[in-house]
Write a protein that holds these residues in place. Structure first.
Motif, PDB file in Angstrom:
ATOM      1  N   THR A 217       0.871  -1.101   0.058  1.00  0.00           N
ATOM      2  CA  THR A 217       0.024   0.188  -0.014  1.00  0.00           C
ATOM      3  C   THR A 217       0.842   1.337   0.100  1.00  0.00           C
ATOM      4  OG1 THR A 217      -1.957   0.866   0.806  1.00  0.00           O
ATOM      5  CG2 THR A 217      -0.290   0.314   2.379  1.00  0.00           C
ATOM      6  N   ILE A 218       0.266   2.399  -0.610  1.00  0.00           N
ATOM      7  CA  ILE A 218       0.883   3.669  -0.368  1.00  0.00           C
ATOM      8  C   ILE A 218       0.177   4.298   1.004  1.00  0.00           C
ATOM      9  CG2 ILE A 218       1.273   5.735  -1.448  1.00  0.00           C
ATOM     10  CD1 ILE A 218       1.338   4.152  -4.057  1.00  0.00           C
ATOM     11  N   GLY A 219       0.808   4.726   1.940  1.00  0.00           N
ATOM     12  CA  GLY A 219       0.107   5.493   3.153  1.00  0.00           C
ATOM     13  C   GLY A 219      -0.591   6.681   2.736  1.00  0.00           C
ATOM     14  N   ALA A 220      -1.525   7.184   3.566  1.00  0.00           N
ATOM     15  CA  ALA A 220      -2.332   8.168   3.489  1.00  0.00           C
ATOM     16  C   ALA A 220      -1.513   9.555   3.437  1.00  0.00           C
ATOM     17  CB  ALA A 220      -3.336   8.282   4.597  1.00  0.00           C
ATOM     18  N   ARG A 221      -1.999  10.497   2.514  1.00  0.00           N
ATOM     19  CA  ARG A 221      -1.309  11.822   2.442  1.00  0.00           C
ATOM     20  C   ARG A 221      -1.796  12.653   3.444  1.00  0.00           C
ATOM     21  NH1 ARG A 221       2.259  14.293   0.016  1.00  0.00           N
ATOM     22  NH2 ARG A 221       3.126  13.708  -1.702  1.00  0.00           N
ATOM     23  N   SER A 222      -1.182  12.399   4.629  1.00  0.00           N
ATOM     24  CA  SER A 222      -1.672  13.260   5.641  1.00  0.00           C
ATOM     25  C   SER A 222      -0.851  13.836   6.759  1.00  0.00           C
ATOM     26  CB  SER A 222      -2.759  12.146   6.652  1.00  0.00           C
ATOM     27  OG  SER A 222      -3.111  12.989   7.887  1.00  0.00           O
ATOM     28  N   PRO A 223      -0.913  15.055   7.210  1.00  0.00           N
ATOM     29  CA  PRO A 223       0.099  15.303   8.167  1.00  0.00           C
ATOM     30  C   PRO A 223      -0.061  14.693   9.568  1.00  0.00           C
ATOM     31  CG  PRO A 223      -1.550  16.973   7.805  1.00  0.00           C
ATOM     32  CD  PRO A 223      -1.912  15.851   7.161  1.00  0.00           C
ATOM     33  N   LEU A 224      -1.105  13.833   9.630  1.00  0.00           N
ATOM     34  CA  LEU A 224      -1.437  13.171  11.075  1.00  0.00           C
ATOM     35  C   LEU A 224      -0.762  11.726  11.169  1.00  0.00           C
ATOM     36  CD1 LEU A 224      -5.000  14.253  11.394  1.00  0.00           C
ATOM     37  CD2 LEU A 224      -3.026  15.624  12.397  1.00  0.00           C
ATOM     38  N   ASP A 225       0.097  11.610  12.020  1.00  0.00           N
ATOM     39  CA  ASP A 225       0.632  10.277  12.144  1.00  0.00           C
ATOM     40  C   ASP A 225      -0.356   9.299  12.400  1.00  0.00           C
ATOM     41  OD1 ASP A 225       3.232  11.399  11.750  1.00  0.00           O
ATOM     42  OD2 ASP A 225       4.044  11.157  13.919  1.00  0.00           O
ATOM     43  N   ASP A 226      -1.307   9.657  13.199  1.00  0.00           N
ATOM     44  CA  ASP A 226      -2.387   8.508  13.596  1.00  0.00           C
ATOM     45  C   ASP A 226      -3.079   8.127  12.511  1.00  0.00           C
ATOM     46  OD1 ASP A 226      -1.660   8.753  16.214  1.00  0.00           O
ATOM     47  OD2 ASP A 226      -3.547   9.908  16.768  1.00  0.00           O
ATOM     48  N   THR A 227      -3.413   9.015  11.364  1.00  0.00           N
ATOM     49  CA  THR A 227      -4.299   8.555  10.230  1.00  0.00           C
ATOM     50  C   THR A 227      -3.233   7.920   9.282  1.00  0.00           C
ATOM     51  OG1 THR A 227      -5.195  10.774  10.288  1.00  0.00           O
ATOM     52  CG2 THR A 227      -5.156   9.699   8.211  1.00  0.00           C
ATOM     53  N   VAL A 228      -2.187   8.047   9.119  1.00  0.00           N
ATOM     54  CA  VAL A 228      -1.103   7.035   8.315  1.00  0.00           C
ATOM     55  C   VAL A 228      -1.045   5.934   9.092  1.00  0.00           C
ATOM     56  CG1 VAL A 228       1.346   7.016   7.441  1.00  0.00           C
ATOM     57  CG2 VAL A 228       0.066   9.380   7.623  1.00  0.00           C
ATOM     58  N   SER A 229      -0.895   5.832  10.286  1.00  0.00           N
ATOM     59  CA  SER A 229      -0.552   4.685  10.897  1.00  0.00           C
ATOM     60  C   SER A 229      -1.813   3.721  10.941  1.00  0.00           C
ATOM     61  CB  SER A 229      -0.411   4.961  12.452  1.00  0.00           C
ATOM     62  OG  SER A 229       0.844   5.211  12.737  1.00  0.00           O
ATOM     63  N   ALA A 230      -3.182   4.385  11.085  1.00  0.00           N
ATOM     64  CA  ALA A 230      -4.186   3.700  11.050  1.00  0.00           C
ATOM     65  C   ALA A 230      -4.429   2.764   9.658  1.00  0.00           C
ATOM     66  CB  ALA A 230      -5.411   4.455  11.329  1.00  0.00           C
ATOM     67  N   GLY A 231      -3.730   3.239   8.890  1.00  0.00           N
ATOM     68  CA  GLY A 231      -3.721   2.765   7.100  1.00  0.00           C
ATOM     69  C   GLY A 231      -2.983   1.485   6.965  1.00  0.00           C
TER      70      GLY A 231
END
Ligand code: PLP
Length: 252
Positions: free
Chosen positions: A183-197
């Protein structure tokens, strides 16, 4: 004419950046309580010259890390296949595969000297069938399923809820060997959002592996994490992290 002092400057930068990347990877594994050897470094080599790739591969080896390389575009894969073979590296395709390029891609990946291969970006039955049709070897072709965990419409990949169906279909194809998920991680400045993916991909891998469907029991790898988020991916169980910018510098 190319100014030789500029070449050696940029080579020195690639060496330094690659060493730094290896240190990040080792530190991320330690922080997650994981064996550093359980996470492979894949150098994402798009737009890089064969020379720059050689410099980075040798710098990683000097750190005791045997890297993989990954190409996005089939045209670049074809152009660099001989250089990859010369380096004796394993090569992954990490960009989406157009149907008219499948034959060229598979031929390039089979260049003698390339020590391993994987198509990480299978996200439809049609792509899987095209690979089956054009893979002419006895040994199954290693592939991963690309999953779009972030739901961002610009990203390729199957939605997580469709992954089991695709894995089950691929499991019926003896010439493909499903080794993991990408997968390619979410383009988000929030670590929690990226980690959740990333954690979603890990859970999905476990679900597929435990599904009891033929061909799914060996699903192992999680290819996730890039320059900006490799620590989060390693914490969520990545077994391959794909790094471009952090090793080679900004792309032109
Ligand atoms: C370019 C690319 C990478 C590496 O991205 P960086 O941000 O430069 O580390 C990883 N995965 C894929 C699929 C890519 O296209």
């Amino acid at each position: 004419m190319v100014d030789p002092s500029r070449i050696s400057m940029s080579a020195a930068t690639v060496v330094h950046n690659t060493q730094r990347t290896c240190e990040r990877l080792t530190a991320a594994a330690a922080a997650a309580g994981r064996d550093p050897r359980s996470v492979r470094l894949l150098l994402a080599t798009k737009t890089q010259t064969a020379e720059a790739v050689r410099t980075a591969v040798e710098a990683a080896r000097a750190c005791g890390i045997e890297p993989l390389v990954g190409e996005n575009r089939v045209q670049e894969l074809v152009a660099k296949a001989a250089a990859f073979a010369d380096l004796g590296v394993s090569v992954h395709l990490i960009g989406s595969l157009q149907s008219n390029k499948v034959t060229h891609a598979l031929r390039a990946l089979r260049t003698p000297g390339i020590t391993g291969l994987c198509v990480e970006t299978v996200d439809s039955i049609v792509t899987a069938q095209q690979l089956v049709r054009r893979w002419e070897c006895e040994t199954p072709l290693p592939i991963m399923i690309q999953v779009n965990v972030s739901g961002e419409s610009t990203k390729s990949g199957v939605p997580p809820e469709d992954a089991l169906k695709l894995a089950t279909e691929i499991g019926k194809m003896p010439s493909l060997h499903l080794t993991g998920l990408m997968t390619i991680g979410a383009r988000s400045p929030l670590d929690d959002t990226v980690s959740a993916g990333f954690r979603r991909l890990q859970t999905l891998r476990d679900e597929l592996r435990d599904s009891g469907q033929p061909g799914t029991a060996g699903i192992k790898h999680l290819s996730m994490g890039m320059s900006r988020d490799l620590e989060l991916a390693v914490a969520a169980g990545a077994s391959v992290v794909r790094v471009g910018t952090a090793a080679f510098g900004e792309r032109p």
